[in-house]
Design a protein around this motif. Structure first.
Motif, PDB file in Angstrom:
ATOM      1  N   ILE A  61      25.056  14.656  13.865  1.00 24.18           N
ATOM      2  CA  ILE A  61      24.347  14.866  12.605  1.00 24.18           C
ATOM      3  C   ILE A  61      22.977  15.488  12.875  1.00 24.18           C
ATOM      4  CG2 ILE A  61      23.183  13.671  10.690  1.00 24.18           C
ATOM      5  CD1 ILE A  61      25.542  11.711  10.645  1.00 24.18           C
ATOM      6  N   ALA A  62      22.304  14.991  13.920  1.00 22.54           N
ATOM      7  CA  ALA A  62      20.992  15.546  14.280  1.00 22.54           C
ATOM      8  C   ALA A  62      21.114  17.009  14.703  1.00 22.54           C
ATOM      9  CB  ALA A  62      20.371  14.715  15.394  1.00 22.54           C
ATOM     10  N   VAL A  63      22.152  17.334  15.459  1.00 23.54           N
ATOM     11  CA  VAL A  63      22.380  18.723  15.869  1.00 23.54           C
ATOM     12  C   VAL A  63      22.644  19.589  14.646  1.00 23.54           C
ATOM     13  CG1 VAL A  63      23.932  20.274  17.115  1.00 23.54           C
ATOM     14  CG2 VAL A  63      23.196  18.136  18.181  1.00 23.54           C
ATOM     15  N   ARG A  64      23.469  19.088  13.716  1.00 18.51           N
ATOM     16  CA  ARG A  64      23.767  19.840  12.498  1.00 18.51           C
ATOM     17  C   ARG A  64      22.497  20.098  11.692  1.00 18.51           C
ATOM     18  NH1 ARG A  64      27.120  16.885   7.873  1.00 18.51           N
ATOM     19  NH2 ARG A  64      25.159  15.745   7.790  1.00 18.51           N
ATOM     20  N   GLN A  65      21.667  19.083  11.550  1.00 15.58           N
ATOM     21  CA  GLN A  65      20.428  19.245  10.808  1.00 15.58           C
ATOM     22  C   GLN A  65      19.514  20.267  11.478  1.00 15.58           C
ATOM     23  OE1 GLN A  65      18.824  15.289  10.478  1.00 15.58           O
ATOM     24  NE2 GLN A  65      20.241  14.690   8.860  1.00 15.58           N
ATOM     25  N   ASP A  66      19.499  20.245  12.796  1.00 11.77           N
ATOM     26  CA  ASP A  66      18.655  21.180  13.530  1.00 11.77           C
ATOM     27  C   ASP A  66      19.152  22.610  13.339  1.00 11.77           C
ATOM     28  OD1 ASP A  66      16.293  20.906  15.164  1.00 11.77           O
ATOM     29  OD2 ASP A  66      17.436  21.899  16.744  1.00 11.77           O
ATOM     30  N   GLU A  67      20.456  22.816  13.422  1.00 13.85           N
ATOM     31  CA  GLU A  67      21.014  24.150  13.201  1.00 13.85           C
ATOM     32  C   GLU A  67      20.689  24.632  11.789  1.00 13.85           C
ATOM     33  OE1 GLU A  67      23.613  25.755  15.962  1.00 13.85           O
ATOM     34  OE2 GLU A  67      21.635  24.940  16.398  1.00 13.85           O
ATOM     35  N   ALA A  68      20.798  23.729  10.822  1.00 11.14           N
ATOM     36  CA  ALA A  68      20.480  24.093   9.439  1.00 11.14           C
ATOM     37  C   ALA A  68      19.010  24.449   9.289  1.00 11.14           C
ATOM     38  CB  ALA A  68      20.839  22.935   8.514  1.00 11.14           C
ATOM     39  N   ARG A  69      18.171  23.702   9.961  1.00 11.61           N
ATOM     40  CA  ARG A  69      16.737  23.976   9.899  1.00 11.61           C
ATOM     41  C   ARG A  69      16.423  25.388  10.374  1.00 11.61           C
ATOM     42  NH1 ARG A  69      12.593  21.314  14.266  1.00 11.61           N
ATOM     43  NH2 ARG A  69      10.704  22.462  13.684  1.00 11.61           N
ATOM     44  N   TRP A  70      17.008  25.786  11.494  1.00 10.47           N
ATOM     45  CA  TRP A  70      16.688  27.110  12.033  1.00 10.47           C
ATOM     46  C   TRP A  70      17.340  28.221  11.224  1.00 10.47           C
ATOM     47  CZ3 TRP A  70      12.502  26.556  14.225  1.00 10.47           C
ATOM     48  CH2 TRP A  70      12.229  25.457  15.035  1.00 10.47           C
ATOM     49  N   CYS A  71      18.440  27.926  10.559  1.00 11.59           N
ATOM     50  CA  CYS A  71      18.988  28.906   9.613  1.00 11.59           C
ATOM     51  C   CYS A  71      17.965  29.205   8.528  1.00 11.59           C
ATOM     52  CB  CYS A  71      20.270  28.386   8.974  1.00 11.59           C
ATOM     53  SG  CYS A  71      21.737  28.509  10.029  1.00 11.59           S
TER      54      CYS A  71
END
Length: 517
Positions: free
Chosen positions: A412-422
């Motif tokens: 979930i943390a990785v997903r949130q991070d990927e979304a943040r950089w998008c």
């Protein structure tokens, strides 16, 4: 005092961070839309959401025109912002539907949303009257049909959604498919209850989100307190899809609800002699003289009495993450703040970025070199955006598949991070007057072809390493201070994520490469 004057500095800043063209179309501050939930989304809730900076749809499914007139008057008394009305042709008698549409046209409803079957004639009638039209769809085929019919935008509904569910695909799968397969702007719906859900949807190409379940347990919601509390008390995996609640809707229409005596089969056969139509069904409640039947699609409302436990308790998959009944504005702003912090923690406004981009162009020398340098930078940023979107999709799918709590939390943390950089990359591209790519990188298909979860996690790490190499190559040529700082932070974030995943892989495989003998 108006709500605009009460916004915190973070909310003001995130108006830039979260702004999408859809905000201009709908006249809202945040790309966050209240679903037109039948019965639940009445004037009080729509007004609260709209005044707080969102956009609201009145849920007027099968409602008499007198109620539409009353609710619209009340919304207009509370705000001068745009709002919408939600109608569902497939669930409405033809004569009533015609009257509903005529009423919306006569009183100048700004936006109308439609659901279920795509009917081009209705779209044309509304568009010819100057009304903005949305269609909620559940497949790429429906999206293309709605686009051909002339709608202004789409609401892409994943199977996680509460209430009536049209499609069969998870939102993380359907959303990028529709974004890439149509030219229309899209909103994402289905299981969205937190800022992280908003950030993920925006990273996958949506221009905004639709909230349903999150807004039922609010003080302004017209849902009965029993329904609100059941959502607050809901545990994980407590919702399910069923066609048991079917009266007034086309045969086979599935709904996502909280489990109850009906879904457990304790109230008899929904399609037997007592469940085929309203005249033969058992009465379990009443609303101002109108009987509420067992197996009907009615959900508990403030105006009802009866056996609420046996009614349709609509709720999406995000219900377990809702812990209280609060004000609609409070819930909306909490979600906005969470999403803003994930996508753009403390960066400059779009205006500041444009000024910095001009300075960068001037630094590059003559006009020819400026153009070449800008195009090359935009191309690389879009390449990174597509890669991050692919990573967010892979992580979203893995979150669904992973059962172990600590591993799920890491993903979930990785997903949130990927979304943040998008989000950061999208804003950076816009600040350079570029067009953010709507595509998802080929990495997604490659990763999802790996069946073994641990091997796919290792493959995800290789994708993260590719981004690190790309950033290492790009950074020396980036002179603009703000963009360089963001890309440097993105580099450090990916390096940390690689380390986190590596530790999980080592713990699971004893240090051996995944898949080795």
């Amino acid at each position: 005092m108006s709500i605009a004057l009460d916004l915190s500095s973070d909310l003001h800043r995130y108006a830039n961070t979260l702004h999408r063209p859809m905000c201009d179309l709908l006249g809202c501050t945040w790309p966050v839309v209240l679903a037109g939930m039948g019965g639940v989304s009445r004037a009080e809730l729509v007004t609260a959401v709209t005044v707080a900076g969102g956009f609201g749809f009145l849920g007027m499914v099968r409602e008499p025109t007198s109620l539409i007139l009353k609710e619209v008057r009340e919304v207009r008394a509370g705000t001068d912002r745009k709002f919408g009305v939600n109608l569902i042709p497939a669930a409405t008698p033809v004569g009533l539907l015609d009257a509903q549409i005529a009423t919306c046209i006569e009183i100048g409803v700004p936006v109308v949303s439609l659901f279920w079957d795509v009917i081009p004639a209705i779209v044309r009638r509304l568009r010819d009257a100057g009304i903005t039209v949305a269609y909620q769809i559940g497949s790429i085929g429906e999206a293309r049909s709605a686009e051909a019919a002339g709608v202004n935008f789409l609401i892409v509904q994943g199977r996680e959604a509460g209430g009536h569910v049209r499609g069969t695909q998870p939102l993380a799968v359907l959303l990028p498919e529709v974004v890439a397969g149509t030219r229309l702007p899209v909103l994402a719906a289905g299981g969205i209850t937190e800022g992280a859900d908003v950030a993920t949807a925006l990273s996958l190409g949506a221009q905004g989100v639709v909230l349903g379940t999150a807004m039922i347990p609010t003080r302004e919601s017209f849902a009965h307190s029993y329904h609100k509390q059941r959502i607050v008390d809901a545990g994980e995996h407590e919702t399910l899809l069923t066609d048991s609640f079917h009266i007034n809707w086309p045969k086979g229409a599935r709904v996502r609800v909280l489990a109850n005596s009906v879904t457990r089969g304790e109230r008899g056969d929904p399609f037997g002699a007592c469940g085929t139509n309203g005249t033969e069904s058992t009465v379990i409640g009443e609303e101002e003289g109108r009987p509420i039947y067992l197996f009907s699609t009615d959900s508990p409302l403030r105006s009802m009495t009866g056996d609420f436990e046996a009614m349709a308790l609509y709720a999406g998959k995000g219900a377990e993450r809702i812990s209280d009944i609060t004000g609609a504005a409070t819930r909306l702003h909490q979600i906005v703040l969470q999403a803003g912090a994930l996508l753009d923690p403390g960066v400059a406004s779009v205006l500041d970025r444009k000024e910095s981009a001009i300075a960068l162009s001037e630094h590059m020398g003559d006009e020819r070199h400026r153009t070449t340098g800008r195009h090359a930078l935009l191309a690389t940023l879009n390449e990174l955006l597509e890669a991050e979107r692919a990573g967010a999709r892979v992580a979203s799918q893995m979150v669904v598949e992973i059962a172990e709590p600590s591993l799920k939390q890491m993903m979930i943390a990785v997903r949130q991070d990927e979304a943040r950089w998008c989000g950061v990359l999208t804003k950076a591209i816009q600040s350079l007057d570029g067009s953010p790519s709507r595509r998802t990188g080929a990495f997604y298909e490659k990763a999802m072809a790996v069946a073994d979860l641990w091997q796919r996690m290792a493959f995800l790490n290789r994708g993260q390493a590719w981004v690190v190499r790309k950033l290492h190559a790009l950074l020396p040529g980036v002179d603009e201070k703000q963009l360089r700082a963001e890309l440097t932070a993105m580099l450090a974030s990916h390096q940390e994520n690689i380390r986190l995943v590596e530790r999980q892989l080592e713990a699971a495989t004893g240090g051996a490469p995944p898949g080795s003998a």
